[in-house]
Design a protein around this motif. Structure first.
Motif, mmCIF file in Angstrom:
data_model
loop_
_atom_site.group_PDB
_atom_site.id
_atom_site.type_symbol
_atom_site.label_atom_id
_atom_site.label_comp_id
_atom_site.label_asym_id
_atom_site.label_seq_id
_atom_site.Cartn_x
_atom_site.Cartn_y
_atom_site.Cartn_z
ATOM 1 N N ILE C 8 0.840 -1.206 0.000
ATOM 2 C CA ILE C 8 0.000 0.000 0.000
ATOM 3 C C ILE C 8 0.874 1.256 0.000
ATOM 4 O O ILE C 8 2.064 1.199 0.310
ATOM 5 C CB ILE C 8 -0.984 0.064 1.198
ATOM 6 C CG1 ILE C 8 -0.254 -0.158 2.526
ATOM 7 C CG2 ILE C 8 -2.120 -0.919 1.035
ATOM 8 C CD1 ILE C 8 -1.149 0.026 3.749
ATOM 9 N N ASN C 11 0.118 7.131 1.936
ATOM 10 C CA ASN C 11 -1.174 7.745 2.256
ATOM 11 C C ASN C 11 -2.170 6.717 2.756
ATOM 12 O O ASN C 11 -2.883 6.932 3.739
ATOM 13 C CB ASN C 11 -1.744 8.454 1.018
ATOM 14 C CG ASN C 11 -1.030 9.776 0.740
ATOM 15 O OD1 ASN C 11 -0.484 10.405 1.654
ATOM 16 N ND2 ASN C 11 -1.026 10.191 -0.515
ATOM 17 N N GLU C 12 -2.218 5.567 2.065
ATOM 18 C CA GLU C 12 -3.161 4.521 2.484
ATOM 19 C C GLU C 12 -2.774 3.950 3.848
ATOM 20 O O GLU C 12 -3.638 3.622 4.667
ATOM 21 C CB GLU C 12 -3.211 3.406 1.439
ATOM 22 C CG GLU C 12 -3.872 3.848 0.145
ATOM 23 C CD GLU C 12 -3.619 2.905 -1.022
ATOM 24 O OE1 GLU C 12 -4.526 2.758 -1.854
ATOM 25 O OE2 GLU C 12 -2.529 2.296 -1.099
ATOM 26 N N GLN C 16 -5.133 3.697 7.009
ATOM 27 C CA GLN C 16 -5.396 2.413 7.664
ATOM 28 C C GLN C 16 -4.879 2.440 9.109
ATOM 29 O O GLN C 16 -5.517 1.890 10.012
ATOM 30 C CB GLN C 16 -4.747 1.267 6.879
ATOM 31 C CG GLN C 16 -5.095 -0.124 7.418
ATOM 32 C CD GLN C 16 -6.593 -0.420 7.372
ATOM 33 O OE1 GLN C 16 -7.240 -0.216 6.349
ATOM 34 N NE2 GLN C 16 -7.160 -0.874 8.479
ATOM 35 N N GLU C 36 -5.283 10.228 -1.632
ATOM 36 C CA GLU C 36 -5.580 8.833 -1.307
ATOM 37 C C GLU C 36 -6.105 8.701 0.124
ATOM 38 O O GLU C 36 -6.817 7.752 0.430
ATOM 39 C CB GLU C 36 -4.338 7.953 -1.477
ATOM 40 C CG GLU C 36 -3.850 7.816 -2.922
ATOM 41 C CD GLU C 36 -3.124 9.051 -3.442
ATOM 42 O OE1 GLU C 36 -2.781 9.934 -2.627
ATOM 43 O OE2 GLU C 36 -2.943 9.140 -4.674
ATOM 44 N N TYR C 40 -9.558 6.957 0.842
ATOM 45 C CA TYR C 40 -9.515 5.743 1.654
ATOM 46 C C TYR C 40 -10.483 5.867 2.838
ATOM 47 O O TYR C 40 -11.221 4.941 3.156
ATOM 48 C CB TYR C 40 -8.090 5.530 2.166
ATOM 49 C CG TYR C 40 -7.782 4.130 2.666
ATOM 50 C CD1 TYR C 40 -7.180 3.188 1.836
ATOM 51 C CD2 TYR C 40 -8.080 3.763 3.973
ATOM 52 C CE1 TYR C 40 -6.881 1.918 2.289
ATOM 53 C CE2 TYR C 40 -7.784 2.492 4.438
ATOM 54 C CZ TYR C 40 -7.182 1.571 3.593
ATOM 55 O OH TYR C 40 -6.886 0.316 4.044
ATOM 56 N N HIS C 44 -13.595 3.474 3.667
ATOM 57 C CA HIS C 44 -13.478 2.467 4.732
ATOM 58 C C HIS C 44 -13.965 2.889 6.116
ATOM 59 O O HIS C 44 -14.124 2.024 6.978
ATOM 60 C CB HIS C 44 -12.015 2.017 4.853
ATOM 61 C CG HIS C 44 -11.523 1.319 3.623
ATOM 62 N ND1 HIS C 44 -11.957 0.056 3.262
ATOM 63 C CD2 HIS C 44 -10.664 1.701 2.654
ATOM 64 C CE1 HIS C 44 -11.370 -0.296 2.132
ATOM 65 N NE2 HIS C 44 -10.578 0.683 1.732
#
Lengths: 242, 178, 348
Positions: C8, C11-12, C16, C36, C40, C44
């Protein structure tokens, strides 16, 4: 003996710091009475504005937050989204809601945030010393419109309530005044409806109050109330807008 | 071992996907890897590129100023990146859309990846023909592991896509043996 | 073969990391190179019962975060340099109201609209508070995607522990780059916040504020802020050091720049050169204690993707005991390994 009045639990028993004849004291009390009558004191969260009423939380006996000038409805959005079961309202002046915070106001309304707004329109900046507000009337003298507001120089009084009424996310808008006891009671009914709408998940509600500022209008308290009735209402007519 | 690869082509040729497949495969093999996509406005039309570094050791800069390998799918990309290839570096070139003279300074593999992809029935798999060609020229990663990554990355239930990518990879891998 | 990692972007990984840290409120506004994160979060956050809002502006986004934090949420906003300038109003209010919040700045070139290339030119803004008033933020600078994940998780814990805004300071390369990342189980226990706004059932009303009108009240309050800063300065210094013993030149770099510096150190060391590296991970508090060499001939070389910002903190830490040199590029330029090696060779 019949009990006619009890102390309002949501309002602390304190001397006011507001000027004689100022509308804030009335507005604070109306909100406190509505909160008590609806039995929501323990779940109410108020957002105090930047302006004369920044310390509104010194008078209200429930949870409160400050917000940066103009950002009250963004702060309220954050609180309400995290705590959808609490009752969240903002208390904002004309500079806060219709000048520096116009963007936050329009977008919170447009998202249909389930919030209640008490909008104090006194056509002037009070706390900073009586400068021109977005709602200052044409011809009205302020420290930044010494010869009176001129449309060529300063533009027109901003009718933010009428603008907001166009948005589909808005559920209820009403403009009220304090110029007679009967009008004060009408104002209270409007505030109550704005809170009830939130309790019933109906979306964005706003009550605009034409509120006297004798100090920066250069009038005594009685004259100031008359001015809201005779002059201000011509530009900002009372009644339900949406 | 450290292998620095710049992959470039025009938007829509799948250079980002090619880079991601390389990176996912390197990760599967337990290697260190960085994947750096171009994120500027140039990703919309014009040339598009990404940088993949695969190594047994910790990787410093993910930005590649001198590449060990260029995988180039069109002529503007060749012009843009040829200066970044190290001496004796590997140039994998799509001769359907770009041509280069061989010289002593680079190790050149040029084949018509786009034409080959059209023959396979999907112009979009030119990137995987190029990947196959690269992996047979430089054995950085195992073809079998790439196939495994295909299975992980392919949209569920679309066997045809998986199949044609596998074919494209195999065609590319066969080029350097011919 | 390793299967427990996912590939990933930085940014992701930040997004997360926030979700895994129990972040339940995010508000942002699109700006490159951090889009991102907002995408994301939009995708999510709802899965974990959180809220993600695309705000009408950076000003609104940070104020929404203020509200959510005031209501007890673990909340985050993200942006890139020009957007972070806009957020400074809210960051100052968050600091003044002693609210926890996480702010991500994936830096790009400036001043003004600048460009979208990677940069480290917001160091001053990040480490000096950034907005008006006497306050600081904890500032953490990850150098890899894994570290972006870890430090984002840590930042929520620090924010809650000290009731202070925490900034993750990265650059365009860190945000965009993909690397394998190992995720950890979600944070289960999030501290209770007795000060949060939740409705005053069974207690006195809570007030979230930063306004102190009575004479002397703000000075008094600011002393408590400063005391908190002192405790943080003692407890939360983080840095990495490489090859310091016997080093003649010590490079100082953070974030993406430190990775490039590390490669240069490896190359120089393999040629027998005595070169080390200090990589500040906490930029505030700055790891002053790392600059404690007794060797008066030692030279420090600060390397930045800026015209020279962290170098001032290095000079303060070294306090005249050793020479402090600087190598930097501004406006999206990234000093290369070769440039570093050449500069070091001149200093040796």
């Amino acid at each position: 003996m019949e009990k006619l009045f009890t102390k309002t639990e949501s309002l602390y028993d304190l001397p006011t710091h507001y000027c004689p004849g100022c509308g804030h004291g009335i507005a604070h009390r109306l909100i406190a009475e509505v909160v008590d009558e609806l039995g929501i004191r323990e779940k109410t969260i108020g957002i105090a504005p930047v302006g004369c009423a920044v310390v509104a939380y010194d008078y209200w006996n429930f949870d409160c937050s400050e917000a940066a000038h103009g950002r009250a409805l963004a702060v309220a959005t954050g609180i309400k989204r995290v705590r959808p079961h609490n009752i969240v309202f903002t208390y904002q002046g004309d500079g806060d809601l219709a000048a520096i915070g116009t963007n936050e106001t329009i977008h919170a309304a447009n998202r249909g945030e389930n919030l209640s707004v008490v909008f104090i329109n006194n056509a002037v900046y009070g706390m900073t010393g009586g400068q021109m507000a977005p709602t200052t009337l044409l011809g009205q003298k302020t420290s930044t419109s010494i010869e009176g507001r001129k449309k060529e120089k300063h533009g027109f009084p901003l009718k933010i309530s009428e603008m907001l009424a166009l948005l589909p996310g808005v559920c209820y808008i009403e403009r009220v005044s304090f110029h007679t006891p009967a009008e004060v009671l009408k104002a209270k009914r409007a505030i109550k409806l704005a809170f009830e709408n939130q309790i019933n998940n109906l979306g964005f509600s706003l009550v605009e109050i034409l509120s006297p500022c004798p100090t920066y209008w250069g009038l005594n308290p009685k004259e100031a109330l008359d001015w809201t009735r005779d002059i201000m209402q011509k530009e900002f007519p009372l009644g339900r807008i949406k | 071992m450290t292998e620095r690869i710049i992959i470039a082509g025009s938007g829509g040729q799948g250079v980002m996907l090619l880079g991601k497949v390389l990176a996912e495969t390197a990760m599967l093999e337990g290697k260190q890897v960085t994947y750096l996509p171009a994120y500027g406005p140039e990703v919309r039309g014009g040339t598009s590129h990404c940088m993949v570094t695969i190594s047994d050791e910790e990787i410093g800069s993910p930005y590649i100023s001198q590449a060990d390998t260029l995988i180039i799918l069109n002529n503007p990309s060749l012009e843009k990146f040829k200066g970044k290839l190290r001496n004796k570096g590997l140039l994998i070139l799509n001769s359907s859309l770009a041509k280069s003279e061989s010289s002593g300074k680079t190790c050149l593999c040029q084949f018509p990846f786009t034409d080959m992809a059209i023959k396979l029935g999907n112009i979009k798999v030119a990137n995987m023909v190029a990947l196959g060609c690269y992996l047979s020229a430089r054995k950085t990663l195992k073809i079998n592991d790439v196939l495994q990554v295909f299975k992980i990355m392919a949209p569920a239930g679309n066997l045809r896509i998986l199949e044609i990518n596998e074919q494209a990879l195999a065609e590319g891998a066969g080029l350097n043996h011919g | 073969m390793k299967k427990d990692k996912i590939l990933i972007s930085g940014n992701e990984a930040i997004a997360q990391g926030a979700i895994d840290a129990g972040c339940n409120f995010y508000a942002g506004y699109p700006i490159t190179p951090q889009n991102e994160i907002i995408a994301y979060m939009s995708k999510h956050m709802a899965d974990s019962g959180g809220v993600s809002i695309q705000a009408e502006s950076e000003l609104a986004a940070i104020s929404m975060v203020y509200g959510a934090s005031a209501a007890g949420a673990r909340s985050m906003t993200s942006s890139s340099s020009p957007g972070i300038s806009l957020k400074q109003e809210g960051i100052s209010y968050i600091a003044g109201a002693q609210l926890p919040a996480v702010i991500v700045n994936i830096m790009r070139g400036g001043p003004g609209l600048g460009n979208i290339a990677p940069s480290q030119s917001d160091y001053f803004q990040a480490t000096r508070g950034g907005g008006h008033g006497d306050y600081r933020l904890i500032v953490l600078a990850p150098a890899s995607v894994q570290e972006a994940y870890e430090l984002t998780r840590l930042s929520f814990d620090l924010a809650d522990k000290y009731r202070i805004p925490v900034m993750i300071l990265g650059d365009g390369i860190l945000g965009q780059m993909m690397e394998p990342v190992e995720l950890r189980p979600k944070t289960k226990t999030i501290p209770q916040k007795s000060w949060a706004l939740s409705g005053c059932r069974g207690r006195k009303p809570n007030i979230v504020k930063s306004f102190f009108l009575r004479e002397g009240a703000l000075e008094e309050f600011n002393k408590t802020l400063q005391k908190n800063h002192q405790i943080i300065s003692k407890n939360e210094i983080r840095f990495e050091e490489i090859n310091l013993s016997g080093a003649k030149v010590v490079l100082v770099a953070y974030g993406t720049m430190a990775r490039i510096a590390k490669s240069a150190v490896a190359k120089l060391s393999s040629n027998g050169k005595k070169v080390g590296l200090i990589r500040p991970i906490s930029l505030w508090p700055f790891p002053k204690t790392a600059f404690n060499s007794k060797d008066k001939k030692l030279k420090y070389l600060t390397i930045e993707m800026s015209a020279g910002q962290m170098v001032e903190d290095v000079r303060l830490a070294v306090n005249g005991r050793n020479p402090v040199e600087f190598l930097g590029r501004s406006g999206g330029g990234v000093p290369t390994e070769e440039e570093i090696i050449n500069k070091v060779k001149k200093l040796l």
